[in-house]
Design a protein around this motif. Structure first.
Motif, mmCIF file in Angstrom:
data_model
loop_
_atom_site.group_PDB
_atom_site.id
_atom_site.type_symbol
_atom_site.label_atom_id
_atom_site.label_comp_id
_atom_site.label_asym_id
_atom_site.label_seq_id
_atom_site.Cartn_x
_atom_site.Cartn_y
_atom_site.Cartn_z
ATOM 1 N N GLU A 62 0.920 -1.408 -0.076
ATOM 2 C CA GLU A 62 -0.183 0.073 0.057
ATOM 3 C C GLU A 62 1.062 1.046 0.013
ATOM 4 O O GLU A 62 0.279 2.433 0.016
ATOM 5 C CB GLU A 62 -1.055 0.014 1.222
ATOM 6 N N GLY A 63 2.130 1.262 0.062
ATOM 7 C CA GLY A 63 3.059 2.195 0.150
ATOM 8 C C GLY A 63 3.123 2.957 1.085
ATOM 9 O O GLY A 63 3.409 4.263 1.306
ATOM 10 N N LYS A 64 2.779 2.355 2.353
ATOM 11 C CA LYS A 64 2.848 3.022 3.664
ATOM 12 C C LYS A 64 4.207 3.037 4.403
ATOM 13 O O LYS A 64 5.008 1.946 4.545
ATOM 14 C CB LYS A 64 1.857 2.186 4.736
ATOM 15 N N PRO A 65 4.677 4.204 4.573
ATOM 16 C CA PRO A 65 6.083 4.516 5.210
ATOM 17 C C PRO A 65 6.026 4.103 6.785
ATOM 18 O O PRO A 65 5.824 5.110 7.403
ATOM 19 C CB PRO A 65 6.628 5.821 4.820
ATOM 20 N N THR A 66 6.093 2.938 7.163
ATOM 21 C CA THR A 66 5.998 2.693 8.537
ATOM 22 C C THR A 66 7.373 2.630 9.261
ATOM 23 O O THR A 66 8.351 2.867 8.459
ATOM 24 C CB THR A 66 5.426 1.340 8.858
ATOM 25 N N LEU A 67 7.439 2.532 10.488
ATOM 26 C CA LEU A 67 8.812 2.625 11.144
ATOM 27 C C LEU A 67 9.864 1.829 10.771
ATOM 28 O O LEU A 67 11.115 2.392 10.445
ATOM 29 C CB LEU A 67 8.704 2.579 12.689
ATOM 30 N N PRO A 68 9.701 0.535 10.380
ATOM 31 C CA PRO A 68 10.569 -0.396 9.793
ATOM 32 C C PRO A 68 11.302 0.202 8.533
ATOM 33 O O PRO A 68 12.430 0.260 8.487
ATOM 34 C CB PRO A 68 10.156 -1.550 9.572
ATOM 35 N N LEU A 69 10.338 0.794 7.577
ATOM 36 C CA LEU A 69 11.041 1.322 6.414
ATOM 37 C C LEU A 69 11.697 2.617 6.731
ATOM 38 O O LEU A 69 12.793 3.246 6.077
ATOM 39 C CB LEU A 69 9.933 1.751 5.438
ATOM 40 N N ILE A 70 11.146 3.569 7.465
ATOM 41 C CA ILE A 70 11.834 5.041 7.684
ATOM 42 C C ILE A 70 13.345 4.659 8.567
ATOM 43 O O ILE A 70 14.149 5.383 8.059
ATOM 44 C CB ILE A 70 10.878 5.602 8.913
ATOM 45 N N GLN A 71 13.459 3.702 9.436
ATOM 46 C CA GLN A 71 14.462 3.453 10.316
ATOM 47 C C GLN A 71 15.660 2.765 9.061
ATOM 48 O O GLN A 71 16.653 2.916 9.145
ATOM 49 C CB GLN A 71 14.275 2.690 11.360
ATOM 50 N N ALA A 72 15.092 1.738 8.101
ATOM 51 C CA ALA A 72 15.825 1.322 7.063
ATOM 52 C C ALA A 72 16.574 2.317 6.191
ATOM 53 O O ALA A 72 17.625 2.214 5.819
ATOM 54 C CB ALA A 72 15.265 0.216 6.399
ATOM 55 N N MET A 73 15.819 3.244 5.846
ATOM 56 C CA MET A 73 16.352 4.413 4.981
ATOM 57 C C MET A 73 17.271 5.193 5.789
ATOM 58 O O MET A 73 18.333 5.437 5.165
ATOM 59 C CB MET A 73 15.033 5.385 4.708
ATOM 60 N N ALA A 74 16.963 5.289 6.916
ATOM 61 C CA ALA A 74 18.013 6.223 7.706
ATOM 62 C C ALA A 74 19.489 5.569 7.992
ATOM 63 O O ALA A 74 20.563 6.177 8.232
ATOM 64 C CB ALA A 74 17.606 6.884 9.136
ATOM 65 N N ALA A 75 19.280 4.164 8.407
ATOM 66 C CA ALA A 75 20.440 3.371 8.781
ATOM 67 C C ALA A 75 21.168 2.564 7.585
ATOM 68 O O ALA A 75 22.187 2.184 8.023
ATOM 69 C CB ALA A 75 20.007 2.479 10.044
ATOM 70 N N GLY A 76 20.461 2.672 6.398
ATOM 71 C CA GLY A 76 21.019 1.809 5.370
ATOM 72 C C GLY A 76 22.185 2.490 4.694
ATOM 73 O O GLY A 76 22.171 3.897 4.691
#
Length: 333
Positions: free
Chosen positions: A244-258
């Motif tokens: 659904e394209g929802k930017p939940t915390l796992p994705l937000i953190q993955a972008m910040a830490a990756g």
């Protein structure tokens, strides 16, 4: 099956946290069945279908536990718990239409079975019925809390909708969203139960914030399980939020830490939606520690909820609320 031949409304199998309010919970079940009555058969049919679909009924449970933890001896907590469940159920019906969902708790959604229009309108009926019951409770303070909560919940849902497909959603915005769309009704449930029981200002604040932190913990684990849960246990597919394209915390953190390449792929997956990049995203959220980070934030919220309970007198009800906070982060569905 005709609406007037519907089987009795039943909740999910009782758990130990329900045991201390088992009689109250049974009364809530009876009140739900009575309040679903309508001269329009389809209203009862859809209402029974969604309410019988296996939910944990945590929000009405919070009302019962909060009131009893403060030695409430009346019976209006049953009405209050029922109307809270109706408010929750109405949001589920509306959410499934907005999200175009086809599966909830392992069953076809009401909109999948009957269509969008009946689902929305029955959601409206349940929401309206909840306000009828609210008037019956007869507390202006409770009406103030619950009417404000409904506005906050609606705003949270709209905020989530505006976040869809937006990889620039940050952690602050994410928490604002889940505070509105999920934690607010947990908070309103425990808060209104405290008011009904005549809580002191300190107790009232404690139960209000207990519900808030508990709701945040539950939503954080929900969002975590979307990337590591068991589809059969959850009653929905792994990766539904990504689809659904929802930017939940796992994705937000993955972008910040990756790495930049990992962040770029996650951003693309959020913008596009769908499951084309699911396997790659699952690997990234694991490799970047995003799932561990999300669990740690959930545990932080549960710990804050437990701290609030220290302001309440010792009782089996308080113990059940503590167990509920622990269960929030230990569950697999």
């Amino acid at each position: 099956m005709p609406a007037n031949a519907s089987p009795p409304t039943t909740a999910a199998a009782p758990s130990p946290i329900h045991a201390v309010v088992a009689e109250d919970f049974a009364a809530v079940d009876r009140t739900i069945a009575a309040q679903l009555a309508s001269r329009i058969p389809l209203v009862e049919t859809i209402g029974q279908y969604i309410i019988q679909s296996g939910g944990k009924r945590l929000r009405p449970l919070l009302v019962l536990l909060a009131a009893r933890a403060l030695d409430y001896q009346g019976d209006e907590h049953v009405t209050l718990a029922t109307l809270i469940e109706f408010m929750h159920t109405s949001t589920l019906l509306h959410d499934d239409v907005v999200d175009e969902s086809h599966l909830r708790r392992g069953k076809a959604t009401a909109n999948d079975a009957w269509g969008n229009a009946p689902s929305v309108l029955v959601g409206d009926f349940l929401y309206s019925r909840s306000f009828q019951m609210m008037v019956g409770v007869g507390s202006m303070r409770i009406m103030e809390v619950l009417s404000a909560a409904t506005c906050t919940i609606a705003e949270g849902e709209v905020q989530q909708l505006t976040n869809v497909g937006n990889p620039d959603t940050d952690e602050t915005t994410y928490f604002e969203t889940i505070q509105g769309k999920t934690a607010m009704l947990f908070e309103a449930a425990s808060h209104s139960g405290a008011i009904l029981a005549g809580a002191t200002p300190e107790q009232e604040a404690a139960l209000q914030y207990y519900g808030r932190y508990l709701g945040l913990a539950f939503q954080l684990i929900d969002d975590l399980l979307d990337y590591q849960g068991d589809a059969a246990a959850m009653g929905k597919n792994v990766g539904d939020d990504l689809a659904e394209g929802k930017p939940t915390l796992p994705l937000i953190q993955a972008m910040a830490a990756g790495t930049p390449d990992q962040a770029r792929l996650v951003r693309q997956a959020i913008r596009e939606g769908g499951l084309e990049h699911l396997d790659e995203v699952l690997a990234i959220v694991r490799e970047t520690g995003a799932l561990d980070y999300t669990r740690a934030r959930a545990e932080e919220m549960a710990a804050k909820a437990l701290e609030q309970l220290e302001r309440l007198p010792a009782s089996d009800y308080r113990d059940s609320m503590a167990e509920l906070a622990r269960m929030a982060v230990d569950r697999q569905a």
